[in-house]
Design an enzyme around this catalytic site. Structure first.
Site: not given
Ligand code: IMP
Ligand code: MG
Length: 187
Positions: A107-108, A111-113, A115, A167, A173
């Site tokens: 994964e890149d 954030d919340t986790g 995804t 992005d 990107r």
């Molecule tokens: P999560 O599901 O909240 O963990 O969010 C993960 C997804 O949110 C990543 O795969 C990104 O697509 C997007 N994301 C979260 N934070 C950032 C950020 O700081 N920059 C760009 N994309 C982000």
């Molecule tokens: Mg991602």
């Protein structure tokens, strides 16, 4: 972490400044690859990258992997469920046969986790031998899941970042370094 010379880029009317230089990313990525080589010695893990954001990190990480290993990519598509108000996340591109395979999800950013936990659940349901996660970035202040994250590149504050695959509304990107959103100074 920031490079010596700070650069500002403007994307969709917002300013971002250099935060993690490409050379720091490369150095950390090589360390992670070396750990994976050690941890998986004698095995052939299948790497699964989560598109789109991961394309640069996946490419650099794989250059350091010395194991006989395959890489595959998946994509998440979100569509509206017509029978309810919720959004359904669908995984596209997942191989059917993951039975008894060691999986490393790349994964890149986490954030919340939300995804990653969704991706892990889907992959676990296909019966792999093991599943681990390698993420370049983690925002620990908002990560609220109990999933173990075995390989983490950089822990970063809860601020929006772009570049190196990441992005802001589709742009940024292609930037080589990682940039952090520039907040207006408080008075
Ligand atoms: P999560 O599901 O909240 O963990 O969010 C993960 C997804 O949110 C990543 O795969 C990104 O697509 C997007 N994301 C979260 N934070 C950032 C950020 O700081 N920059 C760009 N994309 C982000
Ligand atoms: Mg991602």
């Amino acid at each position: 972490m920031a490079s010596d010379i700070s650069h500002i880029v403007k994307v969709h009317q917002k300013e971002f400044e250099t935060y993690i230089s490409y050379s720091s990313i490369q150095e950390r990525t090589r360390e992670i690859a070396a750990r994976i080589n050690e941890d998986y010695a004698g095995r052939s893990p299948l790497f699964i990258g989560v598109l789109n954001g991961v394309f640069m990190f996946a490419a650099d990480l794989m250059k350091g992997i010395e194991l006989p290993s395959e890489i595959s990519f998946i994509k998440l598509s979100s569509y509206k469920d017509t029978s309810s108000s919720g959004n359904i996340l669908e995984l596209i591109g997942l191989k059917e046969n993951l039975k008894d395979i060691d999986i490393i999800i790349i994964e890149d950013i986490i954030d919340t986790g939300e995804t990653i936990s969704h991706v892990v659940k889907k992959i676990q349901s296909l019966g792999p031998r093991s599943v681990e996660i390698a993420t370049l970035l983690l925002k620990p202040e908002i990560f609220n899941k109990s999933i173990p994250l075995k390989y983490v590149g950089f822990k970063i504050p809860h601020k929006f970042v772009i570049g190196y695959g990441l992005d802001y509304n589709g742009l940024g990107r292609n930037l080589k370094d990682i940039y952090q959103i520039k907040e207006p100074l408080d008075h």
